[in-house]
Design a protein around this motif. Sequence first.
Motif, PDB file in Angstrom:
ATOM      1  N   LEU A   1       0.813  -1.213   0.000  1.00  0.00           N
ATOM      2  CA  LEU A   1       0.000   0.000   0.000  1.00  0.00           C
ATOM      3  C   LEU A   1       0.848   1.264   0.000  1.00  0.00           C
ATOM      4  O   LEU A   1       0.450   2.296  -0.531  1.00  0.00           O
ATOM      5  N   HIS A   2       2.039   1.184   0.627  1.00  0.00           N
ATOM      6  CA  HIS A   2       2.910   2.361   0.743  1.00  0.00           C
ATOM      7  C   HIS A   2       4.302   1.874   1.096  1.00  0.00           C
ATOM      8  O   HIS A   2       4.448   0.880   1.804  1.00  0.00           O
ATOM      9  N   THR A   3       5.330   2.559   0.614  1.00  0.00           N
ATOM     10  CA  THR A   3       6.696   2.193   0.976  1.00  0.00           C
ATOM     11  C   THR A   3       7.545   3.433   1.196  1.00  0.00           C
ATOM     12  O   THR A   3       7.300   4.472   0.585  1.00  0.00           O
ATOM     13  N   GLU A   4       8.478   3.328   2.114  1.00  0.00           N
ATOM     14  CA  GLU A   4       9.434   4.396   2.401  1.00  0.00           C
ATOM     15  C   GLU A   4      10.812   3.750   2.467  1.00  0.00           C
ATOM     16  O   GLU A   4      10.944   2.580   2.847  1.00  0.00           O
TER      17      GLU A   4
ATOM     18  N   GLU B   1      -1.018  -5.187   3.115  1.00  0.00           N
ATOM     19  CA  GLU B   1      -2.314  -5.690   3.587  1.00  0.00           C
ATOM     20  C   GLU B   1      -2.464  -7.122   3.133  1.00  0.00           C
ATOM     21  O   GLU B   1      -2.150  -7.462   1.994  1.00  0.00           O
ATOM     22  N   ASN B   2      -2.917  -7.971   4.056  1.00  0.00           N
ATOM     23  CA  ASN B   2      -3.212  -9.356   3.700  1.00  0.00           C
ATOM     24  C   ASN B   2      -4.550  -9.738   4.327  1.00  0.00           C
ATOM     25  O   ASN B   2      -5.261  -8.871   4.833  1.00  0.00           O
ATOM     26  N   ALA B   3      -4.860 -10.999   4.297  1.00  0.00           N
ATOM     27  CA  ALA B   3      -6.156 -11.458   4.799  1.00  0.00           C
ATOM     28  C   ALA B   3      -6.344 -11.138   6.281  1.00  0.00           C
ATOM     29  O   ALA B   3      -7.465 -10.975   6.745  1.00  0.00           O
ATOM     30  N   ARG B   4      -5.246 -11.044   7.039  1.00  0.00           N
ATOM     31  CA  ARG B   4      -5.328 -10.770   8.477  1.00  0.00           C
ATOM     32  C   ARG B   4      -5.367  -9.286   8.788  1.00  0.00           C
ATOM     33  O   ARG B   4      -5.516  -8.896   9.943  1.00  0.00           O
ATOM     34  N   GLY B   5      -5.155  -8.424   7.784  1.00  0.00           N
ATOM     35  CA  GLY B   5      -5.190  -6.987   8.018  1.00  0.00           C
ATOM     36  C   GLY B   5      -3.937  -6.299   7.504  1.00  0.00           C
ATOM     37  O   GLY B   5      -3.218  -6.831   6.669  1.00  0.00           O
TER      38      GLY B   5
ATOM     39  N   ARG C   1      19.676  -9.132   5.019  1.00  0.00           N
ATOM     40  CA  ARG C   1      18.421  -8.492   5.427  1.00  0.00           C
ATOM     41  C   ARG C   1      17.832  -9.112   6.678  1.00  0.00           C
ATOM     42  O   ARG C   1      17.843 -10.329   6.846  1.00  0.00           O
ATOM     43  N   ASP C   2      17.327  -8.247   7.553  1.00  0.00           N
ATOM     44  CA  ASP C   2      16.559  -8.663   8.721  1.00  0.00           C
ATOM     45  C   ASP C   2      15.241  -7.904   8.675  1.00  0.00           C
ATOM     46  O   ASP C   2      15.209  -6.732   8.300  1.00  0.00           O
ATOM     47  N   THR C   3      14.172  -8.583   9.043  1.00  0.00           N
ATOM     48  CA  THR C   3      12.831  -8.000   8.926  1.00  0.00           C
ATOM     49  C   THR C   3      12.034  -8.217  10.203  1.00  0.00           C
ATOM     50  O   THR C   3      12.128  -9.264  10.827  1.00  0.00           O
ATOM     51  N   ILE C   4      11.268  -7.189  10.572  1.00  0.00           N
ATOM     52  CA  ILE C   4      10.254  -7.348  11.620  1.00  0.00           C
ATOM     53  C   ILE C   4       8.918  -6.896  11.043  1.00  0.00           C
ATOM     54  O   ILE C   4       8.867  -6.107  10.103  1.00  0.00           O
ATOM     55  N   MET C   5       7.848  -7.406  11.602  1.00  0.00           N
ATOM     56  CA  MET C   5       6.501  -7.052  11.182  1.00  0.00           C
ATOM     57  C   MET C   5       5.794  -6.388  12.361  1.00  0.00           C
ATOM     58  O   MET C   5       5.812  -6.908  13.476  1.00  0.00           O
ATOM     59  N   VAL C   6       5.192  -5.223  12.113  1.00  0.00           N
ATOM     60  CA  VAL C   6       4.459  -4.498  13.147  1.00  0.00           C
ATOM     61  C   VAL C   6       3.003  -4.386  12.701  1.00  0.00           C
ATOM     62  O   VAL C   6       2.722  -3.777  11.661  1.00  0.00           O
ATOM     63  N   PRO C   7       2.071  -4.977  13.452  1.00  0.00           N
ATOM     64  CA  PRO C   7       0.663  -4.856  13.083  1.00  0.00           C
ATOM     65  C   PRO C   7       0.246  -3.387  13.048  1.00  0.00           C
ATOM     66  O   PRO C   7       0.603  -2.614  13.944  1.00  0.00           O
ATOM     67  N   ALA C   8      -0.487  -2.984  12.023  1.00  0.00           N
ATOM     68  CA  ALA C   8      -0.875  -1.584  11.843  1.00  0.00           C
ATOM     69  C   ALA C   8      -1.657  -1.053  13.042  1.00  0.00           C
ATOM     70  O   ALA C   8      -1.533   0.125  13.384  1.00  0.00           O
TER      71      ALA C   8
END
Length: 69
Positions: free
Chosen positions: A7-10, A25-29, A42-49
């Motif tokens: 939806l958006h990237t920085e 955005e996915n099926a869970r939100g 690369r290391d990645t974390i996911m933060v719920p909106a």
Amino acid sequence: MHNNDLLHTEKILADRKTFFLDLKENARGKVVKITEDVSGNRDTIMVPAEILGDFIAALSDIKATADGE
């Protein structure tokens, strides 16, 4: 996740690191995927909106401390 879920990237450049912040955005939100790239590693974390407000407030408090406020 597919790119059409984006939806958006920085992008933030810092010395030899690159940070990507992607709102997806996915099926869970909606989720913000934060990726740190250091010379191709690369290391990645996911933060719920839904907790972005808390996440940003915590970062603001950390910045204030770092800035000596």
